[in-house]
Design a protein around this motif. Structure first.
Motif, PDB file in Angstrom:
ATOM      1  N   THR A 199       1.103  -1.202  -0.065  1.00  0.00           N
ATOM      2  CA  THR A 199      -0.145  -0.021   0.153  1.00  0.00           C
ATOM      3  C   THR A 199       0.891   1.303  -0.077  1.00  0.00           C
ATOM      4  O   THR A 199       1.971   1.135   0.485  1.00  0.00           O
ATOM      5  CB  THR A 199      -0.859   0.023   1.317  1.00  0.00           C
ATOM      6  OG1 THR A 199      -0.011   0.114   2.436  1.00  0.00           O
ATOM      7  CG2 THR A 199      -1.815  -1.218   1.309  1.00  0.00           C
ATOM      8  N   TRP A 200       0.238   2.147  -0.272  1.00  0.00           N
ATOM      9  CA  TRP A 200       0.968   3.531  -0.376  1.00  0.00           C
ATOM     10  C   TRP A 200       1.799   3.916   0.968  1.00  0.00           C
ATOM     11  O   TRP A 200       2.910   4.485   1.114  1.00  0.00           O
ATOM     12  CB  TRP A 200       0.482   4.733  -1.047  1.00  0.00           C
ATOM     13  CG  TRP A 200      -0.565   5.178   0.134  1.00  0.00           C
ATOM     14  CD1 TRP A 200      -2.055   4.977  -0.088  1.00  0.00           C
ATOM     15  CD2 TRP A 200      -0.365   6.262   0.799  1.00  0.00           C
ATOM     16  NE1 TRP A 200      -2.473   5.603   0.791  1.00  0.00           N
ATOM     17  CE2 TRP A 200      -2.072   6.618   1.615  1.00  0.00           C
ATOM     18  CE3 TRP A 200       0.426   7.054   1.448  1.00  0.00           C
ATOM     19  CZ2 TRP A 200      -2.130   7.221   2.397  1.00  0.00           C
ATOM     20  CZ3 TRP A 200       0.310   7.906   2.196  1.00  0.00           C
ATOM     21  CH2 TRP A 200      -1.049   8.245   3.064  1.00  0.00           C
ATOM     22  N   LEU A 201       0.935   3.649   1.961  1.00  0.00           N
ATOM     23  CA  LEU A 201       1.334   4.166   3.414  1.00  0.00           C
ATOM     24  C   LEU A 201       2.491   3.204   3.829  1.00  0.00           C
ATOM     25  O   LEU A 201       3.889   3.716   4.151  1.00  0.00           O
ATOM     26  CB  LEU A 201       0.218   3.920   4.388  1.00  0.00           C
ATOM     27  CG  LEU A 201       0.430   4.208   5.859  1.00  0.00           C
ATOM     28  CD1 LEU A 201       0.944   5.686   5.732  1.00  0.00           C
ATOM     29  CD2 LEU A 201      -0.518   3.936   6.717  1.00  0.00           C
ATOM     30  N   LYS A 202       2.570   1.878   3.498  1.00  0.00           N
ATOM     31  CA  LYS A 202       3.661   0.994   3.829  1.00  0.00           C
ATOM     32  C   LYS A 202       4.939   1.298   2.951  1.00  0.00           C
ATOM     33  O   LYS A 202       5.912   1.294   3.447  1.00  0.00           O
ATOM     34  CB  LYS A 202       3.073  -0.555   3.511  1.00  0.00           C
ATOM     35  CG  LYS A 202       2.186  -1.101   4.353  1.00  0.00           C
ATOM     36  CD  LYS A 202       1.815  -2.616   4.073  1.00  0.00           C
ATOM     37  CE  LYS A 202       0.741  -3.318   4.797  1.00  0.00           C
ATOM     38  NZ  LYS A 202       0.242  -4.537   4.411  1.00  0.00           N
ATOM     39  N   VAL A 203       4.683   1.355   1.723  1.00  0.00           N
ATOM     40  CA  VAL A 203       5.813   2.070   0.770  1.00  0.00           C
ATOM     41  C   VAL A 203       6.540   3.350   1.354  1.00  0.00           C
ATOM     42  O   VAL A 203       7.766   3.331   1.514  1.00  0.00           O
ATOM     43  CB  VAL A 203       5.506   2.010  -0.722  1.00  0.00           C
ATOM     44  CG1 VAL A 203       6.540   2.671  -1.489  1.00  0.00           C
ATOM     45  CG2 VAL A 203       4.950   0.736  -1.379  1.00  0.00           C
ATOM     46  N   VAL A 204       5.798   4.183   1.651  1.00  0.00           N
ATOM     47  CA  VAL A 204       6.285   5.373   2.331  1.00  0.00           C
ATOM     48  C   VAL A 204       7.124   5.244   3.341  1.00  0.00           C
ATOM     49  O   VAL A 204       8.265   5.951   3.737  1.00  0.00           O
ATOM     50  CB  VAL A 204       5.197   6.654   2.311  1.00  0.00           C
ATOM     51  CG1 VAL A 204       5.478   7.768   3.000  1.00  0.00           C
ATOM     52  CG2 VAL A 204       4.791   6.940   1.082  1.00  0.00           C
ATOM     53  N   ALA A 205       6.549   4.420   4.475  1.00  0.00           N
ATOM     54  CA  ALA A 205       6.916   4.276   5.609  1.00  0.00           C
ATOM     55  C   ALA A 205       8.480   3.679   5.278  1.00  0.00           C
ATOM     56  O   ALA A 205       9.460   3.872   6.252  1.00  0.00           O
ATOM     57  CB  ALA A 205       6.158   3.396   6.479  1.00  0.00           C
ATOM     58  N   LEU A 206       8.534   2.750   4.666  1.00  0.00           N
ATOM     59  CA  LEU A 206       9.751   1.736   4.228  1.00  0.00           C
ATOM     60  C   LEU A 206      10.886   2.690   3.711  1.00  0.00           C
ATOM     61  O   LEU A 206      11.956   2.656   4.121  1.00  0.00           O
ATOM     62  CB  LEU A 206       9.400   0.661   3.202  1.00  0.00           C
ATOM     63  CG  LEU A 206      10.566  -0.091   3.016  1.00  0.00           C
ATOM     64  CD1 LEU A 206      11.348  -0.762   4.049  1.00  0.00           C
ATOM     65  CD2 LEU A 206      10.107  -1.344   2.009  1.00  0.00           C
ATOM     66  N   VAL A 207      10.440   3.627   2.703  1.00  0.00           N
ATOM     67  CA  VAL A 207      11.168   4.517   2.146  1.00  0.00           C
ATOM     68  C   VAL A 207      11.987   5.766   3.122  1.00  0.00           C
ATOM     69  O   VAL A 207      13.122   5.948   3.281  1.00  0.00           O
ATOM     70  CB  VAL A 207      10.609   5.279   0.879  1.00  0.00           C
ATOM     71  CG1 VAL A 207      11.534   6.368   0.386  1.00  0.00           C
ATOM     72  CG2 VAL A 207      10.395   4.187  -0.113  1.00  0.00           C
ATOM     73  N   VAL A 208      10.934   6.132   3.825  1.00  0.00           N
ATOM     74  CA  VAL A 208      11.319   7.061   5.061  1.00  0.00           C
ATOM     75  C   VAL A 208      12.359   6.445   5.973  1.00  0.00           C
ATOM     76  O   VAL A 208      13.493   6.815   6.294  1.00  0.00           O
ATOM     77  CB  VAL A 208      10.227   7.502   5.815  1.00  0.00           C
ATOM     78  CG1 VAL A 208      10.698   8.301   6.964  1.00  0.00           C
ATOM     79  CG2 VAL A 208       9.295   8.174   4.887  1.00  0.00           C
TER      80      VAL A 208
END
Length: 250
Positions: A199-208
């Motif tokens: 999901t976009w939230l999981k991807v953003v959290a991982l990238v951050v």
């Protein structure tokens, strides 16, 4: 952004009068209104007596330029850690409450789910294939001891996030190490979550989190990288008293 001026506007200028005449001449200026001293942070001349005096080697070493920008980024990460920690701790408390009301909640969930089954059939939604429903049912069917472990784990992780935030906000080196180690330990789990269902939230959290680890290790020279702590301290001294004139000219 001019980070040096931004910091001086918030915290005030810092002036210093070195005992050595050759260094003193670089920082002192005579004006019709009196003697002015050059700020060690932003290079602006400030009227009045200097804030300190003594040997040039004892001049205060201030965060300037890139170091100030790095401090701003670290404190932004600290706020993110505090928000995350608060959310996780609240989730842990919710699990503790779930443990005490597990039976009644399960009965309520079963009753409501049964009443909604005709509606699900009308919209062609298979409840059995819903990962959300399966997750809720799994939690409700868990043993009290399992719920206790989950709750303790959530609260512990939340407190670790709060501790990371305190270390990062105070710009302490131990906080940077805690942040790197704590974040790195959970990156494999976040990768698994993304692979299992992106999901976009999981991807953003991982990238951050990956970016935060790389940034901290590289910029702060952690674990001996790029000369380690000694090299990092040397970079701070390079922009102290003896480098102000060059920085202002640039």
């Amino acid at each position: 952004m001019e980070w040096n001026l931004r910091s001086c506007s918030r915290h005030g200028h810092v002036t210093y009068a070195p005992d050595e005449p050759e260094f003193r001449a670089k920082l002192e200026a005579s004006t019709p209104l009196g003697t002015a001293w050059r700020c060690l942070r932003c290079g602006s001349y400030v009227l009045g007596e200097p804030h300190g005096h003594g040997p040039a080697g004892e001049a205060p070493v201030l965060l300037r330029g890139k170091a100030l920008r790095a401090a701003f980024i670290l404190r932004a990460l600290a706020i993110e850690r505090w928000v995350r920690g608060l959310i996780v701790v609240l989730l842990g408390i919710a699990v503790f409450k779930l443990k005490s009301t597990q039976v009644s909640l399960k009965e309520l969930f079963d009753r409501d789910l049964t009443s909604l089954r005709p509606f699900f059939r009308q919209i062609h939604f298979n409840v059995s294939d819903s990962s959300t429903v399966r997750g809720i049912m799994k939690a409700l069917n868990a043993k009290p001891s399992t719920l206790t472990l989950i709750a303790c784990g959530l609260v512990g992780y939340g407190l670790l996030q709060v501790l990371e935030g305190i270390g990062l906000w105070s710009l302490k080196r131990w906080g940077e190490y805690v942040a790197v180690v704590g974040t790195t330990l959970f990156i494999p789990l976040e990768v698994y979550e993304v692979v299992d269902g992106a999901t976009w939230l999981k991807v953003v959290a991982l990238v951050v989190n990956v970016a935060a680890v790389v940034y901290l290790v590289w910029s702060k020279r952690l674990f001996g990288l790029r000369g380690g702590h000694a090299a990092y301290e040397a970079t701070l001294h390079e922009v102290s008293l003896l480098e102000v004139e060059q920085a202002v000219a640039a």
